[in-house]
Design a protein around this motif. Structure first.
Motif, PDB file in Angstrom:
ATOM      1  N   LEU A   1       6.282   3.510  -2.408  1.00 44.34           N
ATOM      2  CA  LEU A   1       7.066   4.433  -1.582  1.00 44.34           C
ATOM      3  C   LEU A   1       6.762   5.876  -1.948  1.00 44.34           C
ATOM      4  CD1 LEU A   1      10.523   2.652  -1.813  1.00 44.34           C
ATOM      5  CD2 LEU A   1       8.956   2.641   0.142  1.00 44.34           C
ATOM      6  N   ILE A   2       6.726   6.706  -0.947  1.00 40.63           N
ATOM      7  CA  ILE A   2       6.560   8.144  -1.167  1.00 40.63           C
ATOM      8  C   ILE A   2       7.854   8.826  -0.754  1.00 40.63           C
ATOM      9  CG2 ILE A   2       5.322  10.237  -0.434  1.00 40.63           C
ATOM     10  CD1 ILE A   2       3.578   8.411  -2.083  1.00 40.63           C
ATOM     11  N   VAL A   3       8.352   9.681  -1.639  1.00 47.43           N
ATOM     12  CA  VAL A   3       9.467  10.563  -1.307  1.00 47.43           C
ATOM     13  C   VAL A   3       8.862  11.954  -1.325  1.00 47.43           C
ATOM     14  CG1 VAL A   3      11.728  11.427  -1.981  1.00 47.43           C
ATOM     15  CG2 VAL A   3      11.152   9.021  -2.372  1.00 47.43           C
ATOM     16  N   LYS A   4       8.733  12.533  -0.154  1.00 46.63           N
ATOM     17  CA  LYS A   4       7.998  13.794  -0.016  1.00 46.63           C
ATOM     18  C   LYS A   4       8.718  14.970  -0.678  1.00 46.63           C
ATOM     19  CE  LYS A   4       5.391  16.348   3.365  1.00 46.63           C
ATOM     20  NZ  LYS A   4       4.922  16.401   4.724  1.00 46.63           N
ATOM     21  N   ASP A   5      10.036  15.032  -0.561  1.00 44.08           N
ATOM     22  CA  ASP A   5      10.762  16.209  -1.018  1.00 44.08           C
ATOM     23  C   ASP A   5      11.609  15.927  -2.259  1.00 44.08           C
ATOM     24  OD1 ASP A   5       9.857  17.744   1.190  1.00 44.08           O
ATOM     25  OD2 ASP A   5      11.372  16.781   2.441  1.00 44.08           O
ATOM     26  N   SER A   6      11.627  16.893  -3.173  1.00 45.16           N
ATOM     27  CA  SER A   6      12.553  16.857  -4.292  1.00 45.16           C
ATOM     28  C   SER A   6      13.923  17.310  -3.784  1.00 45.16           C
ATOM     29  CB  SER A   6      12.098  17.819  -5.393  1.00 45.16           C
ATOM     30  OG  SER A   6      10.845  17.430  -5.889  1.00 45.16           O
ATOM     31  N   ILE A   7      14.955  16.991  -4.548  1.00 46.71           N
ATOM     32  CA  ILE A   7      16.295  17.475  -4.192  1.00 46.71           C
ATOM     33  C   ILE A   7      16.891  18.192  -5.383  1.00 46.71           C
ATOM     34  CG2 ILE A   7      16.713  15.708  -2.428  1.00 46.71           C
ATOM     35  CD1 ILE A   7      18.464  14.246  -4.483  1.00 46.71           C
ATOM     36  N   SER A   8      17.861  19.054  -5.122  1.00 51.12           N
ATOM     37  CA  SER A   8      18.525  19.816  -6.186  1.00 51.12           C
ATOM     38  C   SER A   8      20.026  19.723  -6.043  1.00 51.12           C
ATOM     39  CB  SER A   8      18.097  21.290  -6.132  1.00 51.12           C
ATOM     40  OG  SER A   8      16.715  21.417  -6.345  1.00 51.12           O
ATOM     41  N   PHE A   9      20.708  19.887  -7.182  1.00 51.91           N
ATOM     42  CA  PHE A   9      22.163  19.937  -7.175  1.00 51.91           C
ATOM     43  C   PHE A   9      22.606  20.785  -8.373  1.00 51.91           C
ATOM     44  CE2 PHE A   9      21.329  16.584 -10.143  1.00 51.91           C
ATOM     45  CZ  PHE A   9      22.381  16.581 -11.046  1.00 51.91           C
ATOM     46  N   VAL A  10      23.860  21.249  -8.319  1.00 50.10           N
ATOM     47  CA  VAL A  10      24.437  22.040  -9.395  1.00 50.10           C
ATOM     48  C   VAL A  10      25.454  21.157 -10.115  1.00 50.10           C
ATOM     49  CG1 VAL A  10      25.821  24.071  -9.984  1.00 50.10           C
ATOM     50  CG2 VAL A  10      24.061  24.207  -8.182  1.00 50.10           C
ATOM     51  N   TYR A  11      25.338  21.104 -11.429  1.00 49.32           N
ATOM     52  CA  TYR A  11      26.282  20.340 -12.265  1.00 49.32           C
ATOM     53  C   TYR A  11      27.197  21.345 -12.954  1.00 49.32           C
ATOM     54  CZ  TYR A  11      27.931  16.657 -15.419  1.00 49.32           C
ATOM     55  OH  TYR A  11      28.705  15.751 -16.101  1.00 49.32           O
ATOM     56  N   GLU A  12      28.504  21.264 -12.669  1.00 48.37           N
ATOM     57  CA  GLU A  12      29.472  22.214 -13.222  1.00 48.37           C
ATOM     58  C   GLU A  12      30.389  21.533 -14.226  1.00 48.37           C
ATOM     59  OE1 GLU A  12      31.577  23.629  -9.769  1.00 48.37           O
ATOM     60  OE2 GLU A  12      29.999  25.057  -9.248  1.00 48.37           O
TER      61      GLU A  12
ATOM     62  N   PRO B   1       0.834  -1.195   0.000  1.00 45.70           N
ATOM     63  CA  PRO B   1       0.000   0.000   0.000  1.00 45.70           C
ATOM     64  C   PRO B   1       0.874   1.252   0.000  1.00 45.70           C
ATOM     65  CG  PRO B   1      -0.080  -1.076   2.145  1.00 45.70           C
ATOM     66  CD  PRO B   1       0.680  -1.979   1.220  1.00 45.70           C
ATOM     67  N   ILE B   2       0.375   2.288  -0.628  1.00 45.52           N
ATOM     68  CA  ILE B   2       1.131   3.528  -0.734  1.00 45.52           C
ATOM     69  C   ILE B   2       0.967   4.331   0.547  1.00 45.52           C
ATOM     70  CG2 ILE B   2       1.300   5.718  -1.970  1.00 45.52           C
ATOM     71  CD1 ILE B   2       0.400   4.213  -4.459  1.00 45.52           C
ATOM     72  N   ALA B   3       2.084   4.720   1.130  1.00 40.18           N
ATOM     73  CA  ALA B   3       2.053   5.546   2.335  1.00 40.18           C
ATOM     74  C   ALA B   3       1.505   6.916   1.968  1.00 40.18           C
ATOM     75  CB  ALA B   3       3.452   5.671   2.924  1.00 40.18           C
ATOM     76  N   GLN B   4       0.645   7.461   2.790  1.00 39.12           N
ATOM     77  CA  GLN B   4       0.029   8.748   2.497  1.00 39.12           C
ATOM     78  C   GLN B   4       0.917   9.928   2.885  1.00 39.12           C
ATOM     79  OE1 GLN B   4      -2.833   9.094   0.758  1.00 39.12           O
ATOM     80  NE2 GLN B   4      -2.624   6.904   0.524  1.00 39.12           N
ATOM     81  N   ASP B   5       1.768   9.759   3.880  1.00 43.16           N
ATOM     82  CA  ASP B   5       2.560  10.886   4.355  1.00 43.16           C
ATOM     83  C   ASP B   5       3.873  10.359   4.914  1.00 43.16           C
ATOM     84  OD1 ASP B   5       1.922  13.557   6.764  1.00 43.16           O
ATOM     85  OD2 ASP B   5       3.621  13.158   5.480  1.00 43.16           O
ATOM     86  N   SER B   6       4.988  10.796   4.333  1.00 51.41           N
ATOM     87  CA  SER B   6       6.285  10.284   4.770  1.00 51.41           C
ATOM     88  C   SER B   6       6.672  10.773   6.173  1.00 51.41           C
ATOM     89  CB  SER B   6       7.372  10.663   3.762  1.00 51.41           C
ATOM     90  OG  SER B   6       7.535  12.059   3.727  1.00 51.41           O
TER      91      SER B   6
ATOM     92  N   PHE C   1      19.471   6.660  -2.155  1.00 51.95           N
ATOM     93  CA  PHE C   1      18.043   6.447  -1.946  1.00 51.95           C
ATOM     94  C   PHE C   1      17.900   5.545  -0.722  1.00 51.95           C
ATOM     95  CE2 PHE C   1      13.862   4.583  -2.861  1.00 51.95           C
ATOM     96  CZ  PHE C   1      13.158   5.648  -3.390  1.00 51.95           C
ATOM     97  N   THR C   2      17.233   6.048   0.329  1.00 55.54           N
ATOM     98  CA  THR C   2      17.105   5.311   1.579  1.00 55.54           C
ATOM     99  C   THR C   2      15.632   5.124   1.916  1.00 55.54           C
ATOM    100  OG1 THR C   2      19.181   6.281   2.372  1.00 55.54           O
ATOM    101  CG2 THR C   2      17.757   5.247   4.025  1.00 55.54           C
ATOM    102  N   VAL C   3      15.282   3.885   2.258  1.00 59.14           N
ATOM    103  CA  VAL C   3      13.921   3.553   2.672  1.00 59.14           C
ATOM    104  C   VAL C   3      13.947   3.268   4.169  1.00 59.14           C
ATOM    105  CG1 VAL C   3      11.972   1.963   2.380  1.00 59.14           C
ATOM    106  CG2 VAL C   3      13.384   2.590   0.406  1.00 59.14           C
TER     107      VAL C   3
ATOM    108  N   ALA D   1      10.669   7.069   2.062  1.00 62.07           N
ATOM    109  CA  ALA D   1      12.012   7.121   1.472  1.00 62.07           C
ATOM    110  C   ALA D   1      12.501   8.555   1.377  1.00 62.07           C
ATOM    111  CB  ALA D   1      12.001   6.471   0.086  1.00 62.07           C
ATOM    112  N   LYS D   2      13.818   8.685   1.342  1.00 54.96           N
ATOM    113  CA  LYS D   2      14.470   9.991   1.168  1.00 54.96           C
ATOM    114  C   LYS D   2      15.601   9.838   0.167  1.00 54.96           C
ATOM    115  CE  LYS D   2      13.434  12.053   5.620  1.00 54.96           C
ATOM    116  NZ  LYS D   2      13.958  12.827   6.737  1.00 54.96           N
ATOM    117  N   MET D   3      15.843  10.914  -0.577  1.00 52.40           N
ATOM    118  CA  MET D   3      16.943  10.954  -1.539  1.00 52.40           C
ATOM    119  C   MET D   3      17.964  11.967  -1.062  1.00 52.40           C
ATOM    120  SD  MET D   3      14.912  11.034  -5.205  1.00 52.40           S
ATOM    121  CE  MET D   3      14.128  12.623  -4.882  1.00 52.40           C
ATOM    122  N   SER D   4      19.236  11.727  -1.424  1.00 52.33           N
ATOM    123  CA  SER D   4      20.277  12.710  -1.135  1.00 52.33           C
ATOM    124  C   SER D   4      21.321  12.654  -2.240  1.00 52.33           C
ATOM    125  CB  SER D   4      20.910  12.468   0.236  1.00 52.33           C
ATOM    126  OG  SER D   4      21.505  11.200   0.300  1.00 52.33           O
ATOM    127  N   LEU D   5      22.021  13.767  -2.395  1.00 48.92           N
ATOM    128  CA  LEU D   5      23.013  13.932  -3.460  1.00 48.92           C
ATOM    129  C   LEU D   5      23.907  15.105  -3.060  1.00 48.92           C
ATOM    130  CD1 LEU D   5      23.621  13.057  -6.508  1.00 48.92           C
ATOM    131  CD2 LEU D   5      22.076  14.878  -7.148  1.00 48.92           C
TER     132      LEU D   5
END
Length: 173
Positions: free
Chosen positions: A161-172, A36-41, A67-69, A49-53
């Protein structure tokens, strides 16, 4: 006219009751169904789940997404690894965009799947534990332009899985 009204009422009752029977049949079958899909992380219990970079990635470096669950529940829970970084790039489960709004093309494979997912497609996360994986985004996305990128997870319909937040990074360059 009275008979028509009774007939319509009976048909409506049968239709509505058959919808409930279908749900019970799925619950009682031996088929594996997606979690079942979680309604609120931020919920106290369940999987999320959460993402990081890294904030800044230079050309030539890996664009390594972690990517961490997490399971905050009181019992072990599982999720389908399809459409997550826990399998190779064989589906588009991330939206990657430049700050201008330009969507970055996915260049990985697109697998066709047999439903329902087999038991081997699930990963179990013990209570109060987590599992992590890393994936190089360069293997699945055309990140050739320097700029600020935003990544949003969109695989929740398959993985559960729900990942509530988007993440951003700068590619140089």
């Amino acid at each position: 006219m009275k008979n028509l009204s009774i007939l319509i009422s009976t048909a409506a009752i049968l239709t509505l009751s058959s919808c409930g029977m279908n749900n019970n049949a799925a619950k009682n079958s031996n088929e594996v169904v997606p979690a079942p899909i979680a309604q609120d992380s931020t919920a106290e219990k369940g999987l999320f789940a959460k993402m990081s970079l890294k904030d800044t990635v230079k050309a030539g470096e890996l664009v390594e997404l972690k990517f961490t669950v997490y399971n905050n529940g009181d019992t072990a829970q599982r999720f389908c690894k399809w459409h997550t970084p826990f399998e190779p790039f064989i589906s588009k489960y991330l939206d990657v965009k430049l700050a201008s709004g330009e969507e970055i093309n996915y260049k990985g494979a697109m697998a066709k799947r047999m439903m329902p997912p087999p038991a081997s497609s699930y990963i179990t996360v013990n209570s109060k534990d987590s599992v992590s994986t890393k994936v190089d985004l360069l293997k699945g996305y055309d990140l050739s332009k320097p700029g600020k990128y935003t990544i949003t997870y969109v695989g929740q319909n398959m993985s559960g899985l729900i990942v509530k937040d988007s993440i951003s990074f700068v590619y140089e360059k």
